[in-house]
Design a protein around this motif. Structure first.
Motif, PDB file in Angstrom:
ATOM      1  N   VAL A 166       0.839  -1.189  -0.090  1.00 19.51           N
ATOM      2  CA  VAL A 166       0.036   0.063  -0.012  1.00 19.51           C
ATOM      3  C   VAL A 166       0.907   1.318   0.077  1.00 19.51           C
ATOM      4  O   VAL A 166       1.798   1.394   0.761  1.00 19.51           O
ATOM      5  CB  VAL A 166      -0.823   0.096   1.433  1.00 19.51           C
ATOM      6  N   THR A 167       0.451   2.347  -1.023  1.00 17.80           N
ATOM      7  CA  THR A 167       1.456   3.419  -0.775  1.00 17.80           C
ATOM      8  C   THR A 167       0.635   4.378  -0.069  1.00 17.80           C
ATOM      9  O   THR A 167      -0.519   4.533  -0.265  1.00 17.80           O
ATOM     10  CB  THR A 167       1.482   3.995  -2.457  1.00 17.80           C
ATOM     11  N   ALA A 168       1.390   4.922   0.906  1.00 19.48           N
ATOM     12  CA  ALA A 168       0.561   6.033   1.693  1.00 19.48           C
ATOM     13  C   ALA A 168       1.421   7.206   1.881  1.00 19.48           C
ATOM     14  O   ALA A 168       2.788   7.194   1.929  1.00 19.48           O
ATOM     15  CB  ALA A 168       0.360   5.305   3.000  1.00 19.48           C
ATOM     16  N   GLU A 169       0.783   8.217   2.103  1.00 19.01           N
ATOM     17  CA  GLU A 169       1.630   9.499   2.215  1.00 19.01           C
ATOM     18  C   GLU A 169       2.083   9.631   3.764  1.00 19.01           C
ATOM     19  O   GLU A 169       1.198   9.363   4.725  1.00 19.01           O
ATOM     20  CB  GLU A 169       0.800  10.955   2.110  1.00 19.01           C
ATOM     21  N   GLN A 170       3.529   9.760   3.964  1.00 17.59           N
ATOM     22  CA  GLN A 170       3.983   9.954   5.240  1.00 17.59           C
ATOM     23  C   GLN A 170       4.483  11.313   5.479  1.00 17.59           C
ATOM     24  O   GLN A 170       4.795  12.226   4.577  1.00 17.59           O
ATOM     25  CB  GLN A 170       4.982   8.998   5.427  1.00 17.59           C
ATOM     26  N   SER A 171       4.581  11.900   6.751  1.00 14.98           N
ATOM     27  CA  SER A 171       5.043  13.189   7.084  1.00 14.98           C
ATOM     28  C   SER A 171       5.993  13.215   8.044  1.00 14.98           C
ATOM     29  O   SER A 171       5.913  12.212   9.135  1.00 14.98           O
ATOM     30  CB  SER A 171       3.953  14.242   7.148  1.00 14.98           C
ATOM     31  N   GLU A 172       6.966  14.198   8.354  1.00 14.04           N
ATOM     32  CA  GLU A 172       7.582  14.482   9.557  1.00 14.04           C
ATOM     33  C   GLU A 172       7.872  15.899   9.876  1.00 14.04           C
ATOM     34  O   GLU A 172       7.947  16.594   8.687  1.00 14.04           O
ATOM     35  CB  GLU A 172       8.941  13.742   9.292  1.00 14.04           C
ATOM     36  N   THR A 173       7.788  16.448  11.203  1.00 16.77           N
ATOM     37  CA  THR A 173       8.009  17.734  11.150  1.00 16.77           C
ATOM     38  C   THR A 173       9.266  17.660  12.109  1.00 16.77           C
ATOM     39  O   THR A 173       9.682  17.261  12.957  1.00 16.77           O
ATOM     40  CB  THR A 173       6.794  18.233  12.239  1.00 16.77           C
ATOM     41  N   TRP A 174      10.024  19.136  11.489  1.00 15.48           N
ATOM     42  CA  TRP A 174      11.282  19.417  12.101  1.00 15.48           C
ATOM     43  C   TRP A 174      11.227  20.653  12.753  1.00 15.48           C
ATOM     44  O   TRP A 174      10.592  21.466  12.182  1.00 15.48           O
ATOM     45  CB  TRP A 174      12.533  19.677  11.044  1.00 15.48           C
ATOM     46  N   ALA A 175      11.311  20.673  14.228  1.00 17.27           N
ATOM     47  CA  ALA A 175      11.094  21.825  14.839  1.00 17.27           C
ATOM     48  C   ALA A 175      12.839  22.743  14.475  1.00 17.27           C
ATOM     49  O   ALA A 175      13.489  22.415  14.244  1.00 17.27           O
ATOM     50  CB  ALA A 175      10.944  21.524  16.348  1.00 17.27           C
ATOM     51  N   ASN A 176      12.463  24.184  14.673  1.00 13.27           N
ATOM     52  CA  ASN A 176      13.420  25.047  14.559  1.00 13.27           C
ATOM     53  C   ASN A 176      14.366  24.878  15.675  1.00 13.27           C
ATOM     54  O   ASN A 176      14.255  24.427  16.823  1.00 13.27           O
ATOM     55  CB  ASN A 176      12.890  26.493  14.658  1.00 13.27           C
ATOM     56  N   VAL A 212       6.514  25.505   5.749  1.00 20.57           N
ATOM     57  CA  VAL A 212       7.899  26.084   6.523  1.00 20.57           C
ATOM     58  C   VAL A 212       6.899  27.329   7.202  1.00 20.57           C
ATOM     59  O   VAL A 212       6.318  28.291   6.967  1.00 20.57           O
ATOM     60  CB  VAL A 212       8.974  26.662   5.752  1.00 20.57           C
ATOM     61  N   THR A 213       7.127  27.202   8.546  1.00 15.78           N
ATOM     62  CA  THR A 213       6.631  28.554   9.593  1.00 15.78           C
ATOM     63  C   THR A 213       8.014  28.865  10.187  1.00 15.78           C
ATOM     64  O   THR A 213       8.879  28.149  10.361  1.00 15.78           O
ATOM     65  CB  THR A 213       5.715  28.056  10.399  1.00 15.78           C
ATOM     66  N   ALA A 214       7.764  29.678  11.125  1.00 17.28           N
ATOM     67  CA  ALA A 214       9.073  30.378  12.096  1.00 17.28           C
ATOM     68  C   ALA A 214       9.318  29.114  13.208  1.00 17.28           C
ATOM     69  O   ALA A 214      10.401  29.143  13.596  1.00 17.28           O
ATOM     70  CB  ALA A 214       8.371  31.552  12.681  1.00 17.28           C
ATOM     71  N   ASP A 215       8.485  28.216  13.294  1.00 17.23           N
ATOM     72  CA  ASP A 215       8.991  27.305  14.437  1.00 17.23           C
ATOM     73  C   ASP A 215       8.934  25.923  13.709  1.00 17.23           C
ATOM     74  O   ASP A 215       9.763  25.166  14.510  1.00 17.23           O
ATOM     75  CB  ASP A 215       7.458  27.267  15.219  1.00 17.23           C
ATOM     76  N   GLN A 216       8.660  25.568  12.780  1.00 17.90           N
ATOM     77  CA  GLN A 216       8.975  24.260  12.157  1.00 17.90           C
ATOM     78  C   GLN A 216       8.889  24.189  10.650  1.00 17.90           C
ATOM     79  O   GLN A 216       8.458  25.121  10.002  1.00 17.90           O
ATOM     80  CB  GLN A 216       7.962  23.299  12.627  1.00 17.90           C
ATOM     81  N   ALA A 217       9.446  23.015  10.028  1.00 14.82           N
ATOM     82  CA  ALA A 217       9.323  22.648   8.699  1.00 14.82           C
ATOM     83  C   ALA A 217       8.555  21.170   8.491  1.00 14.82           C
ATOM     84  O   ALA A 217       8.988  20.351   9.376  1.00 14.82           O
ATOM     85  CB  ALA A 217      10.567  22.774   8.065  1.00 14.82           C
ATOM     86  N   VAL A 218       7.790  21.066   7.536  1.00 14.64           N
ATOM     87  CA  VAL A 218       7.068  19.727   7.600  1.00 14.64           C
ATOM     88  C   VAL A 218       7.346  19.188   6.158  1.00 14.64           C
ATOM     89  O   VAL A 218       7.456  19.767   5.140  1.00 14.64           O
ATOM     90  CB  VAL A 218       5.397  20.081   7.354  1.00 14.64           C
ATOM     91  N   LEU A 219       7.651  18.080   6.339  1.00 15.29           N
ATOM     92  CA  LEU A 219       8.106  17.319   5.044  1.00 15.29           C
ATOM     93  C   LEU A 219       7.145  16.198   4.744  1.00 15.29           C
ATOM     94  O   LEU A 219       6.552  15.640   5.703  1.00 15.29           O
ATOM     95  CB  LEU A 219       9.616  16.680   5.448  1.00 15.29           C
ATOM     96  N   VAL A 220       6.901  15.967   3.341  1.00 13.52           N
ATOM     97  CA  VAL A 220       6.109  14.865   3.084  1.00 13.52           C
ATOM     98  C   VAL A 220       6.650  14.076   2.059  1.00 13.52           C
ATOM     99  O   VAL A 220       7.440  14.504   1.428  1.00 13.52           O
ATOM    100  CB  VAL A 220       4.611  15.418   2.600  1.00 13.52           C
ATOM    101  N   TRP A 221       6.244  12.788   2.061  1.00 11.87           N
ATOM    102  CA  TRP A 221       6.755  11.824   0.741  1.00 11.87           C
ATOM    103  C   TRP A 221       5.721  10.635   0.907  1.00 11.87           C
ATOM    104  O   TRP A 221       5.015  10.238   1.657  1.00 11.87           O
ATOM    105  CB  TRP A 221       8.151  11.229   1.371  1.00 11.87           C
TER     106      TRP A 221
END
Length: 271
Positions: free
Chosen positions: A72-82, A179-188
């Motif tokens: 199954v192909t699913a979208e995943q994400s990860e948040t990187w805090a500043n 991207v915000t001042a507090d974090q960046a969100v990646l998706v794949w």
């Protein structure tokens, strides 16, 4: 007395014969939707599965189990805090985001200073603090020199990524979603394996369809969507077991009655 004993023996014999010769009905599907072994494909509701394993138990239907899988192909994400530390490409980086309304972030390489010092035979393994800063003690030709850490260590590599930029992250290609001042969100998108365990004579839902499983042997599983037919077979088996249990009780009672009559026949008369 002899007639009654013979009658009970006859009843017991008939019940015993019926109990011994009766064949217990078993669950079986004449036209199952699938009859598969390990490695065989199954297509249900437009989705294709593969039989990953079959572990029948030669008649012990309750302990038999099969496993089917699909990718199954699913979208995943990860948040990187500043200012957090992340690992990319076997190296550690610090996430740096500047500005009140940013649309990008920068990865600044985190140097392993200790490893660099230990790899340099001319440098001490620890830095030293002086009033005017931090230094590395380097000894050449017997003479020690204080080298500022800014000069000794290489300049950390920097990588900047804006929204919608893509880069390799682990085994995936990640895209900067926000991207915000507090974090960046990646998706794949990542491929995951979905497994379904199927137990013998149990109802399992595959996709949107219900099946009941049967294991005719130790390496084969049958799947049938005829749930009503399966339930009718279960009812038939239960009825057979009830009849068989009743005949067993008749056999025991008839035998005990014969013994009781024979015993009574040999009781001496008091008169």
């Amino acid at each position: 007395m002899a007639v009654y004993v013979a009658l009970f023996v006859l009843i017991a014999g008939g019940a015993g014969v019926l109990t011994a010769t009766a064949d217990s009905p078993e669950i079986g599907f004449e036209n199952p939707d699938f009859e598969v072994s390990e490695g065989d494909p199954i297509e249900v509701d437009g989705e294709e599965y593969v039989v990953a394993g079959v572990e029948g138990d030669d008649g012990a239907e309750s302990s038999a189990v099969a496993t089917i899988e699909r990718n199954v192909t699913a979208e995943q994400s990860e948040t990187w805090a500043n200012e957090s530390t992340v690992e990319v490409g076997d190296r550690e980086w610090r996430v740096m985001i500047t500005g009140e309304d940013p649309n990008e972030f920068t990865l600044v390489e985190e140097l392993d200073r200790q490893a660099i010092l230990e790899d340099d035979s001319q440098a001490d393994n620890e830095t030293v603090e002086r009033d005017d800063g931090e230094y590395v003690v380097v000894t050449e030709d017997g003479e020690s020199t204080l080298v500022p850490v800014e000069e000794y260590f290489p300049t950390p590599e920097e990588r900047s990524y804006a929204e919608d930029d893509a880069f390799e992250y682990g085994d995936n290609t990640a895209t900067v979603d926000n991207v915000t001042a507090d974090q960046a969100v990646l998706v794949w998108e990542a491929t995951e394996t979905e497994s379904i365990e199927i137990e013998g004579e149990a109802i399992v839902t595959i996709g949107e369809t219900e099946f009941v499983a049967n294991f005719p042997d130790a390496s084969t599983v049958q799947l049938s969507s005829d749930i009503e037919g399966y339930e009718a077979q279960v009812a038939q088996i239960e009825q057979f077991q009830q009849y068989n249990s009743g005949l067993t009780r008749v056999l025991v009672l008839a035998f005990l009655s014969s013994l009781l009559l024979l015993g009574a026949a040999f009781i001496p008369s008091r008169y």
